[in-house]
Design an enzyme around this catalytic site. Sequence first.
Site, PDB file in Angstrom:
ATOM      1  N   LYS A  22      -5.651  -6.648  10.529  1.00  0.00           N
ATOM      2  CA  LYS A  22      -4.530  -6.698   9.576  1.00  0.00           C
ATOM      3  C   LYS A  22      -3.437  -5.699   9.973  1.00  0.00           C
ATOM      4  O   LYS A  22      -2.258  -6.054  10.029  1.00  0.00           O
ATOM      5  CB  LYS A  22      -5.026  -6.352   8.174  1.00  0.00           C
ATOM      6  N   ASN A  23      -3.850  -4.474  10.277  1.00  0.00           N
ATOM      7  CA  ASN A  23      -2.851  -3.421  10.512  1.00  0.00           C
ATOM      8  C   ASN A  23      -2.189  -3.511  11.871  1.00  0.00           C
ATOM      9  O   ASN A  23      -1.202  -2.837  12.126  1.00  0.00           O
ATOM     10  CB  ASN A  23      -3.477  -2.042  10.281  1.00  0.00           C
ATOM     11  N   CYS A 123       1.852   3.875  -3.901  1.00  0.00           N
ATOM     12  CA  CYS A 123       0.777   2.912  -4.185  1.00  0.00           C
ATOM     13  C   CYS A 123      -0.396   3.718  -4.730  1.00  0.00           C
ATOM     14  O   CYS A 123      -0.326   4.924  -4.898  1.00  0.00           O
ATOM     15  CB  CYS A 123       0.406   2.140  -2.919  1.00  0.00           C
ATOM     16  N   ARG A 128       3.229   8.061  -0.567  1.00  0.00           N
ATOM     17  CA  ARG A 128       3.546   7.417   0.718  1.00  0.00           C
ATOM     18  C   ARG A 128       5.051   7.323   0.979  1.00  0.00           C
ATOM     19  O   ARG A 128       5.656   6.258   1.016  1.00  0.00           O
ATOM     20  CB  ARG A 128       2.878   6.048   0.771  1.00  0.00           C
ATOM     21  N   ASP A 313      -9.174   4.868   6.583  1.00  0.00           N
ATOM     22  CA  ASP A 313      -9.503   3.548   6.036  1.00  0.00           C
ATOM     23  C   ASP A 313     -10.990   3.265   6.045  1.00  0.00           C
ATOM     24  O   ASP A 313     -11.427   2.236   5.530  1.00  0.00           O
ATOM     25  CB  ASP A 313      -8.784   2.449   6.834  1.00  0.00           C
ATOM     26  N   ARG A 405      -6.372  -8.941   0.360  1.00  0.00           N
ATOM     27  CA  ARG A 405      -5.262  -8.426   1.181  1.00  0.00           C
ATOM     28  C   ARG A 405      -5.744  -8.049   2.574  1.00  0.00           C
ATOM     29  O   ARG A 405      -4.972  -8.059   3.523  1.00  0.00           O
ATOM     30  CB  ARG A 405      -4.640  -7.192   0.529  1.00  0.00           C
TER      31      ARG A 405
HETATM   32  C1  EPZ Z   1      -1.053   2.853   7.921  1.00  0.00           C
HETATM   33  O1  EPZ Z   1      -0.330   3.196   6.754  1.00  0.00           O
HETATM   34  C2  EPZ Z   1      -2.070   1.805   7.505  1.00  0.00           C
HETATM   35  N1  EPZ Z   1      -1.371   0.629   6.990  1.00  0.00           N
HETATM   36  C3  EPZ Z   1      -2.990   2.370   6.424  1.00  0.00           C
HETATM   37  O2  EPZ Z   1      -3.974   1.380   6.143  1.00  0.00           O
HETATM   38  C4  EPZ Z   1      -3.690   3.608   6.985  1.00  0.00           C
HETATM   39  O3  EPZ Z   1      -4.486   4.185   5.967  1.00  0.00           O
HETATM   40  C5  EPZ Z   1      -2.643   4.620   7.473  1.00  0.00           C
HETATM   41  O4  EPZ Z   1      -1.767   4.002   8.431  1.00  0.00           O
HETATM   42  C6  EPZ Z   1      -3.283   5.834   8.133  1.00  0.00           C
HETATM   43  O5  EPZ Z   1      -4.067   5.435   9.214  1.00  0.00           O
HETATM   44  C7  EPZ Z   1      -0.855  -0.267   7.871  1.00  0.00           C
HETATM   45  O6  EPZ Z   1      -0.945  -0.098   9.074  1.00  0.00           O
HETATM   46  C8  EPZ Z   1      -0.169  -1.460   7.275  1.00  0.00           C
HETATM   47  P1  EPZ Z   1       0.968   6.849   7.711  1.00  0.00           P
HETATM   48  P2  EPZ Z   1       1.003   4.122   6.883  1.00  0.00           P
HETATM   49  O7  EPZ Z   1       2.441   6.712   7.796  1.00  0.00           O
HETATM   50  O8  EPZ Z   1       1.711   3.801   8.139  1.00  0.00           O
HETATM   51  C9  EPZ Z   1       2.526  10.612   5.295  1.00  0.00           C
HETATM   52  C10 EPZ Z   1      -5.314   0.001   4.795  1.00  0.00           C
HETATM   53  O9  EPZ Z   1      -6.211   0.270   3.973  1.00  0.00           O
HETATM   54  N2  EPZ Z   1       3.878  10.120   5.599  1.00  0.00           N
HETATM   55  O10 EPZ Z   1       0.180   7.071   8.968  1.00  0.00           O
HETATM   56  O11 EPZ Z   1       1.755   3.999   5.606  1.00  0.00           O
HETATM   57  C11 EPZ Z   1       1.781   9.722   4.312  1.00  0.00           C
HETATM   58  O12 EPZ Z   1       2.105  10.054   2.983  1.00  0.00           O
HETATM   59  C12 EPZ Z   1      -4.036   0.823   4.808  1.00  0.00           C
HETATM   60  O13 EPZ Z   1      -5.385  -0.897   5.663  1.00  0.00           O
HETATM   61  C13 EPZ Z   1       4.977  10.889   5.276  1.00  0.00           C
HETATM   62  O14 EPZ Z   1       4.852  11.980   4.740  1.00  0.00           O
HETATM   63  O15 EPZ Z   1       0.360   5.573   6.978  1.00  0.00           O
HETATM   64  C14 EPZ Z   1       0.335  10.024   4.641  1.00  0.00           C
HETATM   65  O16 EPZ Z   1      -0.057  11.184   3.958  1.00  0.00           O
HETATM   66  C15 EPZ Z   1      -4.017   1.879   3.709  1.00  0.00           C
HETATM   67  N3  EPZ Z   1       6.221  10.416   5.558  1.00  0.00           N
HETATM   68  C16 EPZ Z   1       0.358  10.305   6.151  1.00  0.00           C
HETATM   69  O17 EPZ Z   1       1.731  10.571   6.477  1.00  0.00           O
HETATM   70  C17 EPZ Z   1       6.411   9.201   6.180  1.00  0.00           C
HETATM   71  O18 EPZ Z   1       7.572   8.820   6.446  1.00  0.00           O
HETATM   72  C18 EPZ Z   1      -0.111   9.143   7.013  1.00  0.00           C
HETATM   73  O19 EPZ Z   1       0.626   8.004   6.637  1.00  0.00           O
HETATM   74  C19 EPZ Z   1       5.273   8.425   6.499  1.00  0.00           C
HETATM   75  C20 EPZ Z   1       4.021   8.905   6.207  1.00  0.00           C
END
Ligand code: EPZ
Length: 427
Positions: A22-23, A123, A128, A313, A405
């Site tokens: 998915k990701n 969410c 996020r 995850d 999802r």
């Molecule tokens: C991706 O989300 C995945 N989703 C998530 O999977 C996964 O948990 C996550 O990466 C971490 O591996 C998809 O790929 C669609 P991040 P993403 O940006 O990109 C902070 C699932 O269950 N952050 O790596 O949104 C954020 O708050 C989902 O399949 C900022 O501060 O995650 C978090 O604490 C859930 N500013 C950390 O970084 C930003 O601009 C990691 O988030 C972006 C992120």
Amino acid sequence: MDKLIIRGGNRLSGTIPISGAKNAALTLIPCALLTEEPLTLRNLPRLADIDGFQHLMTQFGVSTGIRGKRPEEFGRVVTFEAAHLTSNVAPYDLVRKMRASILVLGPLLARAGEATVSLPGGCAIGNRPIDLHLKALEAFGANIELTQGYVKAMAPDGGLPGGDFDFPVVSVGATENALMTAVLANGTSRLFNAAREPEIVDLCNLLVAMGAEIEGIGSSDLTIHGVKKLNGATYKVMPDRIEAGSYACAAAITGGEVRLEGACEADMHSTNAALKSIGVEIESDKHGMTVRADGQLKATNLSTAPFPGLATDMQAQLMSLLCKAEGTSVLKETIFENRYMHVPELARMGANIETEGRTAIVKGPADLTGAEVMATDLRASMSLIIAALAAEGETQVRRIYHLDRGYERLEEKLQLAGADIERVGDE
Ligand code: EPZ
């Protein structure tokens, strides 16, 4: 709304086919915006989020053609064609349903020179933010405006010059948006402390197949030499390492032996290390993995981290497994601030878990009993299914749209391995 009814106690055995990730799919699909030519993606999982993204793409004038898969088969082949963009606006009512929609920001900016995307809300697992997405695009020369709940990104006349960006925090999505922008910039861009998840490698491999020039793939320092144009491609989505890890936990908690067909062990070192520390046996070959747990499960300590660390995850699913392990386990969730919502529901099934901030203490083995439980987010929902497979009696899991999802035909796959599980309409 549907619900799942699981009667625990069956020892899982047999083969479960692993679907496309998915990701990975959610970042490969928007790459179609980067070219006028058709992009065909194979092994796309049949998931609500993928359907949602396909619908979003039509918003921009992208045509989508689903090819040649019989309904009973897993996965599908879809061709996306963005010959002419008719819009570069991603509206609130679509983005609010799926936060991954933010991944159209970079490609639309790179292709059309301008993009307006609704800010995704937070969410269940955290607020996020997308500040790193925006800072990376600004580093490439984009002008960013935030107005009325939308982010508007504009390239200067003549296109984006490109630039350097050092991520203060590892972000999967921000790395993906940055990559999909830099590939069409006028100059060279460099990313430091970029995410290294296998899904990022899959994205880089697709972009290179389309004609992009990227150095350092798989590392945290990426150099992208912008090109004038990208071509179409046909590409197979990587297997879903989180789905595979989830079913590995399901097999293990039942003391079963399950073949995960198509799982890629190379993407799962940290998950497999965690499973082995709990006493799960894993045999891998180039076509998949076999997971076996016929002995007593053992407590262990786990901490999530960006790849190659343990995937956040996988935290909820491993927590369920540890409820049946002998001893006290300590889990630390370092990525998201609110990713323990499965804990109260697991407690209603008899789990012994205490949380303090980002730390959870799991004492086992607990005598799990079936209960009516509520899914709250995608991976929390899977943790309830895993616990239910080992619980005494019947468990009803409601709000399983969360599961739909991210897990393709979950009950069918678990039935293939002998689980007593059925989906029923919720009265
Ligand atoms: C991706 O989300 C995945 N989703 C998530 O999977 C996964 O948990 C996550 O990466 C971490 O591996 C998809 O790929 C669609 P991040 P993403 O940006 O990109 C902070 C699932 O269950 N952050 O790596 O949104 C954020 O708050 C989902 O399949 C900022 O501060 O995650 C978090 O604490 C859930 N500013 C950390 O970084 C930003 O601009 C990691 O988030 C972006 C992120």
